[in-house]
Design an enzyme around this catalytic site. Structure first.
Site: not given
Length: 367
Positions: A353, A355-357
């Site tokens: 999501n 934060h991951c990108i």
């Protein structure tokens, strides 16, 4: 060529700052692989563009794209988002990009960890990952930032820091034999302390249920302030996430941070539960060496997977029933920030999501 040091950041006086520290900007990678993103990655690209727009209203954003996708990305992104060419295997810059450090005196450097697609040859989520493993070095080269390159496999989403010496991680991820099988827990702790400048490490057990990253901390528990942690939660005792969150709550309640403080815990009820639909699964191409997407699969949805930028917190909107409550809770945790919710199901379908990108670069002079 960026200068690579053989010393370690702790020795040199550098540490990883909290995400709410002032940023010079945010880095992102453009999605395009059709064996992970449905319908030729079009819906995911629109979602990434929306996230970039939301962040760019508060700080500079750089979107790294492949040569083939440059024009498509440029057309979907506002002029204030910088678009640069960079080859990668997928779009999870939190995990394959550099971890930026500061010395507290306006200087920044970066740690370029090794990356193996969350598991390597036997358990990794896709092959190859060679270009992803170069992203950290490329970003630091573009910024002319001094580089540390430890021979350790680690993803940025597996760690969470308060900028005051405390780190949260999970046993499920960092002690997994598909990362650093030759390292003991003690050796991993030493590496975390040397390369991130932390003193206290809080070990949680497992990450969010069905998180394909092997339990990243950034989907389960995040610092929202010194001494305060947001935790993914559910009140449903029949949900497999219930036991995971209960266990994390107990561990956080017993923990003390690097300054000896007890932790205040903010429970953020999970969305859903959410599941991949048949139509969504059908839109993903199946290719050899890539973990297939299946209809009915549980999605590891979490409001904890937010991103803190200058003056705002960008939060995934995932469930009309739960979104408003999550936004209200985060507003109490970040009274000086605007809480911006961005539709993020398309990102979640790819395995992560907001934060991951994203990957933050703290303010400072590279060197």
């Amino acid at each position: 060529m960026t200068r690579t040091l053989t010393s370690n950041p702790k020795h040199d006086g550098f540490f990883m700052p909290a995400e709410w520290s002032p940023h010079a900007g945010t880095w992102m990678l453009w999605p395009e692989r059709t064996d992970n993103w449905r319908n030729d990655a079009g819906p995911a690209q629109a979602a990434f563009a929306d996230v970039a727009k939301a962040i760019a209203a508060h700080e500079p954003v750089t979107m790294c794209v492949s040569p083939a996708q440059y024009l498509a990305a440029r057309s979907l992104l506002p002029a204030r988002v910088r678009v640069v060419e960079m080859t990668s295997n997928d779009s999870w810059i939190r995990d394959c990009g550099p971890t930026f450090l500061t010395n507290g005196h306006n200087h920044t450097r970066g740690v370029d960890w090794r990356f193996n697609a969350w598991g390597g040859e036997t358990e990794g989520l896709y092959k190859p990952w060679d270009q992803d493993d170069l992203v950290g070095e490329k970003v630091l080269e573009m910024e002319r930032a001094v580089r540390y390159a430890p021979p350790i496999i680690l993803e940025g989403g597996s760690i969470e820091v308060d900028g005051q010496g405390t780190l949260i991680t999970t046993r499920q991820c960092l002690l997994n034999k598909n990362r650093n099988p030759d390292l003991t827990r003690g050796e991993i702790e030493t590496a975390l302390k040397n390369y991130l400048g932390v003193e206290a490490i809080i070990w949680l057990d497992r990450g969010v249920y069905q998180d394909e990253t092997d339990g990243h901390a950034d989907n389960l528990a995040r610092f929202v302030a010194p001494g305060k942690v947001a935790l993914t939660w559910t009140d449903d005792t029949s949900d497999p996430e219930y036991a995971i969150s209960q266990d994390a709550y107990k561990r956080l309640s017993k923990a003390r941070d690097a300054n000896g403080r007890e932790l205040e815990i903010l429970k953020l009820h999970q969305p859903g539960p959410l599941f991949m639909t048949h139509q969504e699964a059908q839109g993903v191409d199946h290719m050899e060496g890539t973990e297939p997407r299946r209809a009915g699969g549980r999605l590891a949805g979490s409001y904890v997977n937010f991103y803190i930028c200058n003056g705002a917190v960008i939060v995934p909107a995932l469930d009309p029933v739960r979104d408003c409550a999550a936004k209200a809770s985060l507003a109490t945790a970040f009274p000086l920030h605007e809480i911006v919710m961005v539709p993020a199901r398309e990102i979640l379908l790819g395995g992560g999501n907001i934060h991951c990108i994203t990957q933050q670069q703290p303010k400072g002079i590279a060197g």
